[in-house]
Every structure is written in structure tokens, then in C-alpha cells.
Design a protein around this motif. Structure first.
Motif, PDB file in Angstrom:
ATOM      1  N   GLY A   1      63.575  33.232   2.860  1.00 13.63           N
ATOM      2  CA  GLY A   1      63.145  32.777   1.919  1.00 13.63           C
ATOM      3  C   GLY A   1      64.008  32.172   0.691  1.00 13.63           C
ATOM      4  N   CYS A   2      63.671  31.102  -0.002  1.00  8.24           N
ATOM      5  CA  CYS A   2      64.530  30.374  -1.199  1.00  8.24           C
ATOM      6  C   CYS A   2      63.596  30.873  -2.472  1.00  8.24           C
ATOM      7  CB  CYS A   2      64.703  29.117  -0.941  1.00  8.24           C
ATOM      8  SG  CYS A   2      65.385  28.243  -2.262  1.00  8.24           S
ATOM      9  N   SER A   3      64.107  31.782  -3.349  1.00  7.15           N
ATOM     10  CA  SER A   3      63.248  32.092  -4.603  1.00  7.15           C
ATOM     11  C   SER A   3      63.417  31.002  -5.576  1.00  7.15           C
ATOM     12  CB  SER A   3      63.807  33.146  -5.060  1.00  7.15           C
ATOM     13  OG  SER A   3      63.543  34.470  -4.056  1.00  7.15           O
ATOM     14  N   ALA A   4      64.506  30.156  -5.470  1.00  8.30           N
ATOM     15  CA  ALA A   4      64.908  29.208  -6.298  1.00  8.30           C
ATOM     16  C   ALA A   4      63.759  28.021  -6.313  1.00  8.30           C
ATOM     17  CB  ALA A   4      65.984  28.502  -6.555  1.00  8.30           C
ATOM     18  N   ILE A   5      63.029  27.812  -5.386  1.00  4.45           N
ATOM     19  CA  ILE A   5      62.183  26.589  -5.126  1.00  4.45           C
ATOM     20  C   ILE A   5      61.000  27.002  -5.948  1.00  4.45           C
ATOM     21  CG2 ILE A   5      60.634  25.526  -3.630  1.00  4.45           C
ATOM     22  CD1 ILE A   5      62.757  25.725  -1.343  1.00  4.45           C
ATOM     23  N   GLY A   6      60.456  27.847  -6.039  1.00  9.21           N
ATOM     24  CA  GLY A   6      59.336  28.323  -6.842  1.00  9.21           C
ATOM     25  C   GLY A   6      59.433  29.140  -8.178  1.00  9.21           C
ATOM     26  N   GLY A   7      61.014  29.156  -8.504  1.00  7.09           N
ATOM     27  CA  GLY A   7      61.336  30.035  -9.629  1.00  7.09           C
ATOM     28  C   GLY A   7      61.847  29.057 -10.692  1.00  7.09           C
ATOM     29  N   TYR A   8      63.038  29.830 -11.357  1.00  5.86           N
ATOM     30  CA  TYR A   8      63.366  28.879 -12.341  1.00  5.86           C
ATOM     31  C   TYR A   8      64.670  28.342 -11.865  1.00  5.86           C
ATOM     32  CZ  TYR A   8      65.531  27.674 -17.000  1.00  5.86           C
ATOM     33  OH  TYR A   8      66.151  27.213 -17.843  1.00  5.86           O
TER      34      TYR A   8
ATOM     35  N   ILE B   1      73.438   5.714  -5.299  1.00  5.43           N
ATOM     36  CA  ILE B   1      73.868   6.932  -5.378  1.00  5.43           C
ATOM     37  C   ILE B   1      72.695   7.880  -5.310  1.00  5.43           C
ATOM     38  CG2 ILE B   1      75.471   9.147  -6.513  1.00  5.43           C
ATOM     39  CD1 ILE B   1      77.158   6.707  -7.256  1.00  5.43           C
ATOM     40  N   LEU B   2      71.737   7.861  -5.998  1.00  4.50           N
ATOM     41  CA  LEU B   2      70.840   8.851  -6.350  1.00  4.50           C
ATOM     42  C   LEU B   2      69.471   8.296  -5.537  1.00  4.50           C
ATOM     43  CD1 LEU B   2      70.897   8.757 -10.358  1.00  4.50           C
ATOM     44  CD2 LEU B   2      71.776  10.767  -8.540  1.00  4.50           C
ATOM     45  N   GLN B   3      69.675   7.378  -4.549  1.00  5.98           N
ATOM     46  CA  GLN B   3      68.403   7.162  -3.677  1.00  5.98           C
ATOM     47  C   GLN B   3      67.967   8.507  -3.002  1.00  5.98           C
ATOM     48  OE1 GLN B   3      69.531   4.242  -0.907  1.00  5.98           O
ATOM     49  NE2 GLN B   3      68.432   2.549  -2.130  1.00  5.98           N
ATOM     50  N   GLY B   4      66.547   8.877  -3.171  1.00  4.48           N
ATOM     51  CA  GLY B   4      66.223  10.011  -2.495  1.00  4.48           C
ATOM     52  C   GLY B   4      66.269  11.149  -3.282  1.00  4.48           C
ATOM     53  N   ALA B   5      66.739  10.927  -4.487  1.00  2.00           N
ATOM     54  CA  ALA B   5      67.024  12.343  -5.471  1.00  2.00           C
ATOM     55  C   ALA B   5      65.184  12.777  -5.658  1.00  2.00           C
ATOM     56  CB  ALA B   5      67.564  11.775  -6.776  1.00  2.00           C
ATOM     57  N   LYS B   6      65.482  14.089  -5.615  1.00  2.00           N
ATOM     58  CA  LYS B   6      64.179  14.776  -5.838  1.00  2.00           C
ATOM     59  C   LYS B   6      64.360  16.096  -6.672  1.00  2.00           C
ATOM     60  CE  LYS B   6      60.330  17.213  -3.511  1.00  2.00           C
ATOM     61  NZ  LYS B   6      60.552  18.332  -3.967  1.00  2.00           N
ATOM     62  N   GLY B   7      63.676  16.141  -7.616  1.00  2.00           N
ATOM     63  CA  GLY B   7      63.845  17.339  -8.604  1.00  2.00           C
ATOM     64  C   GLY B   7      62.687  18.335  -8.282  1.00  2.00           C
ATOM     65  N   PHE B   8      62.681  19.565  -8.859  1.00  2.54           N
ATOM     66  CA  PHE B   8      61.613  20.433  -8.866  1.00  2.54           C
ATOM     67  C   PHE B   8      61.068  20.750 -10.271  1.00  2.54           C
ATOM     68  CE2 PHE B   8      64.368  20.604  -5.234  1.00  2.54           C
ATOM     69  CZ  PHE B   8      63.510  20.863  -4.232  1.00  2.54           C
ATOM     70  N   GLU B   9      60.293  21.799 -10.498  1.00  4.33           N
ATOM     71  CA  GLU B   9      59.753  22.042 -11.823  1.00  4.33           C
ATOM     72  C   GLU B   9      60.719  21.939 -12.966  1.00  4.33           C
ATOM     73  OE1 GLU B   9      56.788  25.287 -14.193  1.00  4.33           O
ATOM     74  OE2 GLU B   9      57.611  25.630 -11.968  1.00  4.33           O
ATOM     75  N   HIS B  10      61.756  22.524 -12.906  1.00  2.00           N
ATOM     76  CA  HIS B  10      62.687  22.614 -14.205  1.00  2.00           C
ATOM     77  C   HIS B  10      63.931  21.749 -14.015  1.00  2.00           C
ATOM     78  CE1 HIS B  10      60.130  26.380 -15.435  1.00  2.00           C
ATOM     79  NE2 HIS B  10      60.441  26.737 -13.999  1.00  2.00           N
ATOM     80  N   ASN B  11      64.120  20.999 -13.049  1.00  2.98           N
ATOM     81  CA  ASN B  11      65.270  20.266 -12.962  1.00  2.98           C
ATOM     82  C   ASN B  11      65.138  18.806 -12.779  1.00  2.98           C
ATOM     83  OD1 ASN B  11      64.789  20.076 -10.194  1.00  2.98           O
ATOM     84  ND2 ASN B  11      66.753  20.665  -9.646  1.00  2.98           N
ATOM     85  N   GLU B  12      63.913  18.257 -12.973  1.00  2.90           N
ATOM     86  CA  GLU B  12      63.529  16.852 -12.885  1.00  2.90           C
ATOM     87  C   GLU B  12      64.591  15.952 -13.860  1.00  2.90           C
ATOM     88  OE1 GLU B  12      59.601  16.168 -12.735  1.00  2.90           O
ATOM     89  OE2 GLU B  12      59.236  17.066 -10.676  1.00  2.90           O
ATOM     90  N   PHE B  13      64.858  16.673 -15.025  1.00  5.31           N
ATOM     91  CA  PHE B  13      65.396  15.962 -15.896  1.00  5.31           C
ATOM     92  C   PHE B  13      66.826  15.489 -15.369  1.00  5.31           C
ATOM     93  CE2 PHE B  13      67.184  20.039 -16.258  1.00  5.31           C
ATOM     94  CZ  PHE B  13      68.487  19.932 -16.608  1.00  5.31           C
ATOM     95  N   LYS B  14      67.582  16.268 -14.372  1.00  6.04           N
ATOM     96  CA  LYS B  14      68.966  15.866 -13.650  1.00  6.04           C
ATOM     97  C   LYS B  14      69.136  14.639 -13.136  1.00  6.04           C
ATOM     98  CE  LYS B  14      71.502  19.523 -11.980  1.00  6.04           C
ATOM     99  NZ  LYS B  14      71.566  20.526 -11.474  1.00  6.04           N
ATOM    100  N   ILE B  15      67.807  14.111 -12.585  1.00  2.00           N
ATOM    101  CA  ILE B  15      67.758  12.740 -12.054  1.00  2.00           C
ATOM    102  C   ILE B  15      68.303  11.734 -13.033  1.00  2.00           C
ATOM    103  CG2 ILE B  15      66.731  10.923 -10.742  1.00  2.00           C
ATOM    104  CD1 ILE B  15      64.805  13.214  -9.787  1.00  2.00           C
ATOM    105  N   GLU B  16      67.724  11.756 -14.141  1.00  2.00           N
ATOM    106  CA  GLU B  16      67.872  10.579 -15.124  1.00  2.00           C
ATOM    107  C   GLU B  16      69.259  10.997 -16.044  1.00  2.00           C
ATOM    108  OE1 GLU B  16      67.632   7.027 -17.609  1.00  2.00           O
ATOM    109  OE2 GLU B  16      66.371   7.947 -15.540  1.00  2.00           O
TER     110      GLU B  16
END
Length: 339
Positions: A138-145, A297-312
Motif C-alpha cells: 500500500g501507499c501510506s502517503a496517499i491518505g497521509g501527510y 506542462i501541467l495538464q492533468g496535474a492532480k494534487g492530494f489533501e496537503h499538496n494541491e498548492f503545488k499546482i499553482e
């Protein structure tokens, strides 16, 4: 750290023989990553094969086609400060010097830089599930920090990012990786060396078992006048990138003849989108065009709970660094970029 044997070799053939195709036999050069992995029980070794004495892999040589060959065992520091690199490939020098600390750059090798593993918190915590460390767990990061994690090229199995600064510049500069193994020698385009996670996130790259990197080739180019490397991180001293951008332009008659843009800190490998570079060709180097290229370059970019800011953040970083590339002198401390 588990018990292991140690072998020192003086040429590539000996190294390959000592590796013997055994996954438990591992290369050590600078040791800046493998030592951590062993100490924290992230990985184990049956044997460490010390390749530092291989003399021919410690140099930089100019090739007949106008490019250069960089030895895999040359240190990051010696590469960044080499006269040929500073003159012909200053983008690479800037990227290397943005990475790690001076002490680590003095030890870390170029080949090891390509081979380093993610700095995902959960990868290093052996008490948590991690598909890179233990496939299928499993991937702990997906639901983690997941603040530092991927926004591009990730899968449901892994959202880790590749941490290198040097490799972002190598991706932008169309490097090639020279490899030796028991089946002979081969060369991979840099874009084909590292992998996206897909269903096999434990495989970081396309190096086969028992192969070693011997050198890295860079083609001749005109990217030594308009270039910039921008690294955005939580602190300016020894921290991995939240987003990094390597940009190089070949400008002719106030138009972009060729463009190179690669991102770090956003994916499982250095991220480069050729369509964005093609879009910029023959266009003026202005904010509107840089912004449109960033969107591609950023087409299809998808963030998660804590990193969505990285897209902008990534979009703004691309635009800003394109501007900075037009004025490399703005990379001096305290200088401000302007069109």
C-alpha cells in the motif's frame, strides 16, 4: 544494518562480475544515499561493491561531435565547478549547486545522483506500508501527510517524487546515460532512464540487474546564454524541492529558436513536456507565451489533501523561471527578474 561482504574493484568488468546479477549485491561510490538506506533498514545488502577505483569514470572529456562525456564517478562538486560545465552547460552547474549541501556534493557521485531513491517520509519509515519498499503493501502517503508529494505522473500505487536537482537539468539538456552490464554496453536517452510508478513503483529506473552507469553524455547546444534553475523549498539550506524548474532558451532575432523546460519535485521522474517546448518555438519570450507553456506542462496535474498548492506554485515557478532565463544575471543574490 545487516552484515554484508565488501569488494573493491578497479575496472567495469570486475564490478559487473562482483555484482553477478544478484539483487543483494549493491554498488557503493559516494555512499550518500545507500548508507542511509542500510542504516535505516530500508534496504539490505549481501555485498557492497566499491567502484571508486575505476579511474576512467572520474573525468570529463570532450567528444568529437561537440558534446561532452561526464564520468559517473566524478563528484557533484567537481562536475559543477568544472570549467567545461561552467562554460558550455551552466544550467547543469546551477542545478547541482542547488542540491544537498557542500559536504554532500563533495562526496556524492554523478551516477549515484541518478540512482538515488525518493525522500518520501513513508518510504524511510519501515513501520508503515510503502509499495516502493514492499510491493503490494500500500501507499501510506496517499491518505497521509503528502505535502512534498507528486502532482504529475503518479498512480494509485505511489505518489512519491524523485529528489534530484542535477537530473532536472540533465533532462532539460537531452542527456544520454551510458550503461555497462554482462550483456555489453548500451545507451539510454535520459527521458527513458527513470520510470513513472504505474504498477511497479519499487522500480525507480530501467537499469537492469547487474548493470552499472559508466558515464553521461551531453550534446552540443546553444543553451549557455539564456538559462536558469529555480528551486522552491521550505528552507534555503539543504532541503529538497517542493517545485524546481530548469529552463534554457536559444534566442535568435528576439524569437525563441529552441526551448527546454523540465520540472523537479512534482513527479516520480524529472518532468518534461515536449509539446510545451514546441509551442514556444518561434514565439516571442513574453509572459503570455510562458503562461501558455506552463498550462501545457501541467495538464492533468492532480494534487492530494496537503499538496494541491503545488499546482499553482509550479505554474508560477515556470513563468518566473522563464523570465529569469532571459536574464541569467538576475540569479545573483538579491537581484530581481524583469522582462
Amino acid at each position: 544494518m545487516n552484515n554484508f561482504s565488501y569488494a573493491k574493484v578497479s575496472d567495469v568488468a570486475q564490478a559487473i562480475a562482483q555484482l553477478d546479477g544478484n539483487a543483494g549485491n549493491k554498488i557503493i561510490a559516494g555512499g550518500t544515499n545507500i548508507n542511509d538506506l542500510l542504516k535505516y533498514f530500508v534496504t539490505q545488502a549481501d555485498k557492497l561493491v566499491d567502484i571508486n577505483p575505476i579511474a576512467e569514470n572520474h573525468s570529463i572529456v570532450e567528444l568529437e561531435n561537440g558534446g561532452i562525456r561526464i564520468g559517473a564517478l566524478l563528484t557533484n562538486a567537481d562536475t559543477a565547478y568544472h570549467a567545461i560545465i561552467e562554460e558550455k552547460y551552466p544550467l547543469l552547474s546551477k542545478a547541482i549547486l542547488a542540491g544537498a549541501s557542500a559536504q554532500i556534493r563533495n562526496m556524492a557521485t554523478n551516477g549515484g545522483n541518478l540512482m538515488q531513491r525518493t525522500r518520501c517520509y513513508y518510504f524511510y519509515d519501515i513501520n508503515t506500508p510503502c509499495n516502493k519498499r514492499e510491493p503490494g503493501s500500500g501507499c501510506s502517503a496517499i491518505g497521509g501527510y503528502n505535502r512534498i508529494h507528486a502532482i504529475l505522473g503518479h498512480s494509485e500505487n505511489c505518489i512519491a517524487v524523485f529528489p534530484s536537482d542535477m537530473c532536472v537539468a540533465l533532462a532539460a539538456l537531452d542527456a544520454k546515460v551510458n550503461i555497462s552490464g554482462s550483456d555489453g554496453e548500451r545507451t539510454l536517452d535520459f527521458a527513458d532512464f527513470h520510470r513513472l510508478p504505474g504498477d511497479t513503483p519499487h522500480l525507480d529506473n530501467n537499469l537492469k540487474q547487474g548493470e552499472i552507469i559508466t558515464s553521461i553524455d551531453l550534446p552540443e547546444n546553444n543553451f549557455n546564454k539564456k538559462y536558469s534553475y529555480l528551486k522552491l523549498r521550505d528552507r534555503s539550506s539543504y532541503s529538497f524541492a517542493l517545485v524546481s524548474v530548469a529552463v534554457a532558451f536559444d534566442i535568435e532575432k528576439d524569437k525563441i529558436k529552441e526551448a527546454r523546460i523540465a520540472l523537479g519535485g512534482v513527479s516520480h521522474k524529472p518532468w518534461r513536456v515536449k509539446e510545451a517546448e514546441d509551442y514556444l518555438r518561434e514565439k516571442e519570450p513574453i509572459l503570455e507565451n510562458f503562461s501558455n507553456a506552463a498550462d501545457l506542462i501541467l495538464q492533468g496535474a492532480k494534487g492530494f489533501e496537503h499538496n494541491e498548492f503545488k499546482i499553482e506554485l509550479a505554474k508560477k515557478a515556470i513563468i518566473r523561471n522563464c523570465v529569469m532565463a532571459m536574464h541569467p544575471e538576475t540569479q545573483r543574490p538579491g537581484a530581481k527578474p524583469s522582462l
